[in-house]
Design a protein around this motif. Structure first.
Motif, PDB file in Angstrom:
ATOM      1  N   GLU A   1       0.833  -1.215   0.000  1.00 17.64           N
ATOM      2  CA  GLU A   1       0.000   0.000   0.000  1.00 17.64           C
ATOM      3  C   GLU A   1       0.862   1.257   0.000  1.00 17.64           C
ATOM      4  N   ALA A   2       1.944   1.231   0.775  1.00 18.85           N
ATOM      5  CA  ALA A   2       2.839   2.405   0.819  1.00 18.85           C
ATOM      6  C   ALA A   2       3.512   2.617  -0.542  1.00 18.85           C
TER       7      ALA A   2
ATOM      8  N   ARG B   1       2.252   1.740  -3.490  1.00 18.24           N
ATOM      9  CA  ARG B   1       1.221   2.292  -4.396  1.00 18.24           C
ATOM     10  C   ARG B   1       1.046   3.793  -4.172  1.00 18.24           C
ATOM     11  N   ALA B   2       1.131   4.201  -2.890  1.00 19.84           N
ATOM     12  CA  ALA B   2       0.899   5.617  -2.560  1.00 19.84           C
ATOM     13  C   ALA B   2       2.138   6.482  -2.769  1.00 19.84           C
ATOM     14  N   SER B   3       3.267   5.853  -3.086  1.00 17.91           N
ATOM     15  CA  SER B   3       4.540   6.595  -3.102  1.00 17.91           C
ATOM     16  C   SER B   3       4.703   7.491  -4.326  1.00 17.91           C
ATOM     17  N   GLY B   4       3.924   7.215  -5.372  1.00 18.10           N
ATOM     18  CA  GLY B   4       4.107   7.979  -6.616  1.00 18.10           C
ATOM     19  C   GLY B   4       5.184   7.366  -7.509  1.00 18.10           C
TER      20      GLY B   4
END
Ligand SMILES: NC(=O)c1ccc[n+]([C@@H]2O[C@H](COP(=O)([O-])OP(=O)(O)OC[C@H]3O[C@@H](n4cnc5c(N)ncnc54)[C@H](OP(=O)(O)O)[C@@H]3O)[C@@H](O)[C@H]2O)c1
Length: 289
Positions: free
Chosen positions: A121-122, A124-127
């Protein structure tokens, strides 16, 4: 430049070797470069990095574009890998290929999925660009049982007669090397399995055939399995994650067969018989010379 963490491990070392064979620029992040030197190809750059010393992570990644993120099956995996994702951003990494687990593929997660899912999840959210490799149970886990197999022809797991599409780690590494060397894998999560789902007794039957001596799977209780894991020095948290995975396995949740190995590498996944033949010597009692 591709940075591979866990580069001395079972999967990491094979991924490094295959990338080096393909002519890629590879850097292995290791805790002890001197100790790692003899275990990895000479052309591979080695850099010191320790997940438990987060300040070492960004310097180990600087100048590279891609991170192959692998770390041990350990309760601190989420903390370690989340620190590595932050370090990757700080170091200017553009793409992360994460070595995950089959159990991370859905909510609620089970077994080791609890550790891997927050990292996915991190990422995916990292850009950053990402690819997830989600392997099923390794065939090579049977090496944990070489002693009882050699001495008594038996190995014990609390999984009944459920089928599992076990995978050879050599195929996982080949998939990783393909994904790391080619375009077109961004935003993809690959379930990696062997070519068939077999019960552990069916795996024992294949070993019996290949080794020419009787091998069988003993269906032990979860309590007995936990007792054995703790006696091998595993932590309570690790043992509990292992039991959760066993319970899912027993419920038939790990029997799905995917064709990802063939799609990614262009050849079929190795069968359990291939594995048993290639590693037969590991399971044969030593003969005094
Ligand atoms: N077993 C299964 O059936 C299965 C199935 C699917 C997914 N998985 C996943 O596979 C992964 C494990 O892969 P593997 O079996 O290839 O691992 P492994 O053989 O246990 O290797 C672990 C690597 O991590 C390194 N490492 C350990 N602690 C470190 C630290 N503090 N800082 C930097 N490096 C450190 C080790 O380096 P040293 O040489 O310094 O110790 C080693 O290179 C886990 O994430 C697990 O959840 C396992």
């Amino acid at each position: 430049m591709i940075v591979v963490t866990g580069a001395t491990g079972g999967n990491g070392s094979e991924i490094v070797r295959l990338l080096n064979e393909r002519g890629a620029s590879v850097r292995g992040m290791v805790r002890d470069p001197e100790r790692a030197r003899g275990r990895l190809p000479a052309a591979v750059e080695l850099v010191r990095g320790d997940f438990d010393a987060p300040e070492t992570l960004a310097p180990a990644m600087r100048g590279a574009q891609t991170l192959m993120l692998i770390s041990s099956a350990d309760p601190s995996l989420p903390d370690r890998e989340l620190a590595a994702v932050q370090a990757a951003k700080d170091a200017g990494i553009e793409r992360i290929v994460k070595f995950s687990v089959i159990a991370a593929d859905h909510e609620p997660t089970f077994g080791f999925g609890h550790w891997h899912r927050p990292v996915e999840e991190a990422i995916r959210a990292s850009g950053l660009a990402w690819t997830f490799l989600r392997p099923n149970v390794f065939m090579q886990n049977l090496f944990w049982f070489t002693d009882p197999i050699k001495s008594d022809g038996v190995f014990g797991l609390p999984v009944g007669d459920a089928n599992v599409s076990v995978i050879d780690t050599r195929d996982i590494a080949a998939c990783a090397a393909a994904v790391l060397s080619e375009d077109g894998h961004d935003g993809q999560a690959y379930l990696l399995t062997g070519p068939e789902a077999l019960s552990f007794q069916q795996q024992a039957d294949v070993l019996t055939d290949v080794l020419g001596r009787s091998i069988h799977h003993e269906d032990i209780t979860p309590e007995e399995h936990k007792r054995r894991l703790l006696s091998f020095g595993q932590s309570e948290a690790y043992a509990d994650a292992e039991l959760e995975l066993d319970a899912e396995l027993k419920a038939g949740e790990l029997g799905t067969v995917s064709d990802s190995v063939k799609r990614l590498t262009g050849r079929p996944a190795r069968s359990f018989r291939d594995f048993a033949r290639d590693f037969a010597r590991e399971f044969r009692p030593e003969v005094a010379s």
